[in-house]
Scaffold this active site. Structure first.
Site, PDB file in Angstrom:
ATOM      1  N   ASP A  90      -1.260  29.010   3.806  1.00 21.75           N
ATOM      2  CA  ASP A  90      -2.730  29.117   2.820  1.00 21.75           C
ATOM      3  C   ASP A  90      -3.232  30.686   2.129  1.00 21.75           C
ATOM      4  O   ASP A  90      -1.917  31.164   2.803  1.00 21.75           O
ATOM      5  CB  ASP A  90      -3.852  28.721   3.683  1.00 21.75           C
ATOM      6  CG  ASP A  90      -4.102  29.746   5.040  1.00 21.75           C
ATOM      7  OD1 ASP A  90      -3.582  31.021   4.920  1.00 21.75           O
ATOM      8  OD2 ASP A  90      -5.015  29.815   6.095  1.00 21.75           O
ATOM      9  N   ASP A 261      -4.525  18.767   5.487  1.00 22.12           N
ATOM     10  CA  ASP A 261      -3.863  19.701   6.908  1.00 22.12           C
ATOM     11  C   ASP A 261      -5.628  19.459   7.664  1.00 22.12           C
ATOM     12  O   ASP A 261      -6.798  20.290   6.978  1.00 22.12           O
ATOM     13  CB  ASP A 261      -3.969  21.313   6.227  1.00 22.12           C
ATOM     14  CG  ASP A 261      -5.033  21.844   5.631  1.00 22.12           C
ATOM     15  OD1 ASP A 261      -5.716  21.782   5.015  1.00 22.12           O
ATOM     16  OD2 ASP A 261      -5.634  22.871   7.061  1.00 22.12           O
ATOM     17  N   CYS A 299       2.518   1.803  20.779  1.00 24.60           N
ATOM     18  CA  CYS A 299       2.112   3.261  20.338  1.00 24.60           C
ATOM     19  C   CYS A 299       3.983   3.389  20.401  1.00 24.60           C
ATOM     20  O   CYS A 299       5.002   3.572  21.031  1.00 24.60           O
ATOM     21  CB  CYS A 299       1.635   4.622  20.294  1.00 24.60           C
ATOM     22  SG  CYS A 299       1.717   5.547  20.060  1.00 24.60           S
ATOM     23  N   CYS A 301       5.132   6.435  19.743  1.00 20.76           N
ATOM     24  CA  CYS A 301       5.169   8.511  19.927  1.00 20.76           C
ATOM     25  C   CYS A 301       5.949   8.578  21.046  1.00 20.76           C
ATOM     26  O   CYS A 301       6.306   7.812  21.920  1.00 20.76           O
ATOM     27  CB  CYS A 301       3.855   9.395  19.452  1.00 20.76           C
ATOM     28  SG  CYS A 301       2.923   9.087  21.140  1.00 20.76           S
ATOM     29  N   CYS A 304       4.007   7.902  24.285  1.00 20.16           N
ATOM     30  CA  CYS A 304       3.704   7.190  24.662  1.00 20.16           C
ATOM     31  C   CYS A 304       5.024   5.554  25.433  1.00 20.16           C
ATOM     32  O   CYS A 304       4.550   5.027  26.005  1.00 20.16           O
ATOM     33  CB  CYS A 304       3.181   5.984  23.524  1.00 20.16           C
ATOM     34  SG  CYS A 304       2.247   6.058  23.519  1.00 20.16           S
ATOM     35  N   HIS A 330       1.949  12.879  20.150  1.00 21.65           N
ATOM     36  CA  HIS A 330       0.900  11.214  20.476  1.00 21.65           C
ATOM     37  C   HIS A 330       0.041  11.449  19.507  1.00 21.65           C
ATOM     38  O   HIS A 330      -0.041  11.172  18.128  1.00 21.65           O
ATOM     39  CB  HIS A 330      -0.085  10.871  21.139  1.00 21.65           C
ATOM     40  CG  HIS A 330      -0.761   9.742  21.126  1.00 21.65           C
ATOM     41  ND1 HIS A 330      -0.336   8.489  21.229  1.00 21.65           N
ATOM     42  CD2 HIS A 330      -1.501   9.407  20.862  1.00 21.65           C
ATOM     43  CE1 HIS A 330      -1.297   8.231  20.646  1.00 21.65           C
ATOM     44  NE2 HIS A 330      -2.239   8.687  20.427  1.00 21.65           N
TER      45      HIS A 330
END
Lengths: 372, 372
Positions: A90, A261, A299, A301, A304, A330
């Site tokens: 940014d 974002d 999930c 991830c 998980c 996660h």
């Protein structure tokens, strides 16, 4: 730098691909936020494993600390932080207006005091582009004034005028990567249009919709998108800055936005809040104390696949760093996976069905914490 | 449970192997401390990659939070925390005496208030073993009273008497794994001997030297080892509790100690202090701001293989979690790698040379921070 791969026939959703100096980015994309040169609580290696294709860096924060001397020594943010994929930075405008102390705005730019040690600083449009060039950004954002919400029409118009004058200055300043303009205009449809058209006439590599995520209600956020998007070239990427919840992202994709974002997945993780397909879950809640299941069934991830809600709750209650990291992993997986599902749905022509199903499930279980 | 593989001909250093219900442990070994069911700032997967063979859990902390209800539901600390290698648990004695409020000691045990919410609790020798059984500990430590430093002889003798009475009770209480006695006796050589001999006559699977790491000077620490070790069976493991610096560990190995645990590598990491072969380095120091090299040249830890001192310094100054994690990984690697080098040196008969060389280098550069 942008290839439009396919479009949803029933909405404005688009499937595209950005090319940058550090590789491709599939859109719609979610960009994890690495404010201070690190996405909070995770490593660059973990981000890659999660499938992040691009991350954000903050011009204002990195300018203040570690500063440009250090950044020059390392040859930019990629080398400094050991992240070799694309980085969008940014411009610092948003932070100068929200974080810095004693700021004084003029047509040249903004004088302000560092929020860390009060040191006097100056960033104008030229400096913002020079800093981003020093960071080695793949996508540099224009320096803009981000008006607050609410904001009266008079101020919004004067602010927009200044932002457009700065845009012309930014255009002239060389940067190694792409440059995106930022549509402002607060909540005023005609100013949004004027802003978009003026930026497009200067000509940038992509366009962001700014002045959102400043406390406005959701309908104003969507209106800001709807009042800007029609005036942006369809063959260039559109980026909604600082947004949003998973449901909002799906809705903004449907309105033609390609890039997002947001600090939400990393920030709320540190409070113990996890995203699931059925809304958010507060993992500090006592109901999870003995729960052997993962944060979300099915999930994939890293949290998980290996850890239970009960263990993660314990880590959060005990204020252990691993707890923050697991929930962050996660949540980032949830966002990045949501984008993969969105891209696939657009590609296979079922985005409208996906959108309906996702929103229904996501909103279905509000308040389930107390029901479980 | 203990095989003595080889002995150093010039010191009391030993190379051995422990067998536990969750696998082998090569000694001399360093055990990272996982007070609250996690080694601070790192994951179980990272610990495995670092080569940790056994970690510590704290009976007192886990008893207070998450509590035995949760632990029973999960079937123990291994399942709860997703660490499948051996776990040694301390008995809670040290913490009851150092952390808990309003404690009242009697021959039955200790009444105290939780340091978190003030709830009244009781742990005696029987309870300490029951808690450790519930945690599924591979090596349970006896419940002992850990006298402070300094401590007068009268108190040390009375305290030892109580600890020995508790040892007999602990012996009777069934636990699934091994049980280690703890030699006390403060700074009094005859009490140390009495303690060791009495414990050995009751008979345990291994013996710890306790009452160290309580603020005593280093010569008292070494004296406590030297005054206890001769009375411990050579075919059983010896464990120096809560110790020490890398140099102290080398010296205690030379005095016949096989096992170590210490919060130093993880605790000082969170202040930005890193261990190297030439002593400690404060990574927050400004001299590291532009340093492109790793924390230590040639180090094979995940932090040194990927990140510069300059970047890690920035993360520490910006209080980013990744900074704490990287320094923790480095420090744990340093300790674990030191133990690998010690084991190899004993095996190959060069421990004395290694010891001299290590200590010389480690102490050589004290104050180098200001010289660099």
């Amino acid at each position: 730098m942008f290839d439009l791969i396919s479009k949803d026939p029933h909405s404005k959703a688009r499937r595209g691909r950005l090319s940058t100096r550090h590789g491709f980015v599939d859109t719609p994309v979610f960009m994890p936020v690495g404010t201070q040169g690190t996405v909070k609580a995770v490593s660059p290696g973990e981000l890659e494993l999660l499938g992040a294709q691009i991350i954000l860096g903050n011009t204002y924060h990195l300018f203040i600390r570690p500063g440009l001397d250090v950044m020059r020594e390392f040859g930019g943010l990629h080398q400094f932080s050991s992240w070799q994929k694309p980085i969008l930075t940014d411009s610092g405008g948003f932070q100068v207006f929200s974080l810095a102390r004693l700021r004084k705005i003029s047509d040249e730019g903004v004088h302000f005091q560092s929020h860390i040690d009060g040191a006097p600083c100056f960033i104008g449009p030229r400096e913002a582009m020079q800093i981003q060039a020093c960071l080695g950004s793949d996508i540099a954002m224009l320096f803009d004034e981000c008006p607050p919400y609410p904001c009266d029409r008079g101020y919004a118009a004067r602010s927009l005028e200044r932002t457009l004058a700065w845009a012309a200055v930014c255009k002239q300043e060389p940067t190694p990567g792409a440059k995106f303009g930022i549509v402002q205009g607060a909540t005023f449809a005609d100013l949004r249009r004027e802003s978009a058209e003026a930026l497009v006439s200067i000509g940038f590599d992509g366009y962001a919709i700014g002045g959102v995520s400043v406390g406005e209600p959701e309908h104003e956020m969507m209106a800001a998108i709807e009042n800007s998007e029609p005036y942006l070239p369809s063959n260039q990427p559109r980026y909604a800055m600082g947004l949003g919840t998973p449901a909002q992202i799906v809705e903004m994709v449907a309105r033609g936005v390609d890039m997002f974002d947001c600090v939400l997945p990393t920030r709320v993780a540190r409070n113990g809040t996890a995203y699931t397909g059925r809304g958010t879950v507060n993992l500090k809640n006592a109901i999870h104390a003995k729960a052997k299941g993962p944060i979300e069934e099915g999930c994939q991830c890293p949290a998980c696949l290996q850890f239970s809600r009960g263990y993660i709750r314990h880590l959060l209650k005990a204020e252990e760093i691993l707890g923050l990291r697991l929930v962050t992993l996660h949540n980032l997986h949830f966002y990045l996976n949501l984008m993969r599902r969105i891209r696939e749905a657009i590609e296979t022509g079922v985005f409208q069905t996906f959108r309906r199903g996702f929103l229904e499930a996501y909103h279905s279980a509000e308040g389930r914490e107390s029901d479980e």
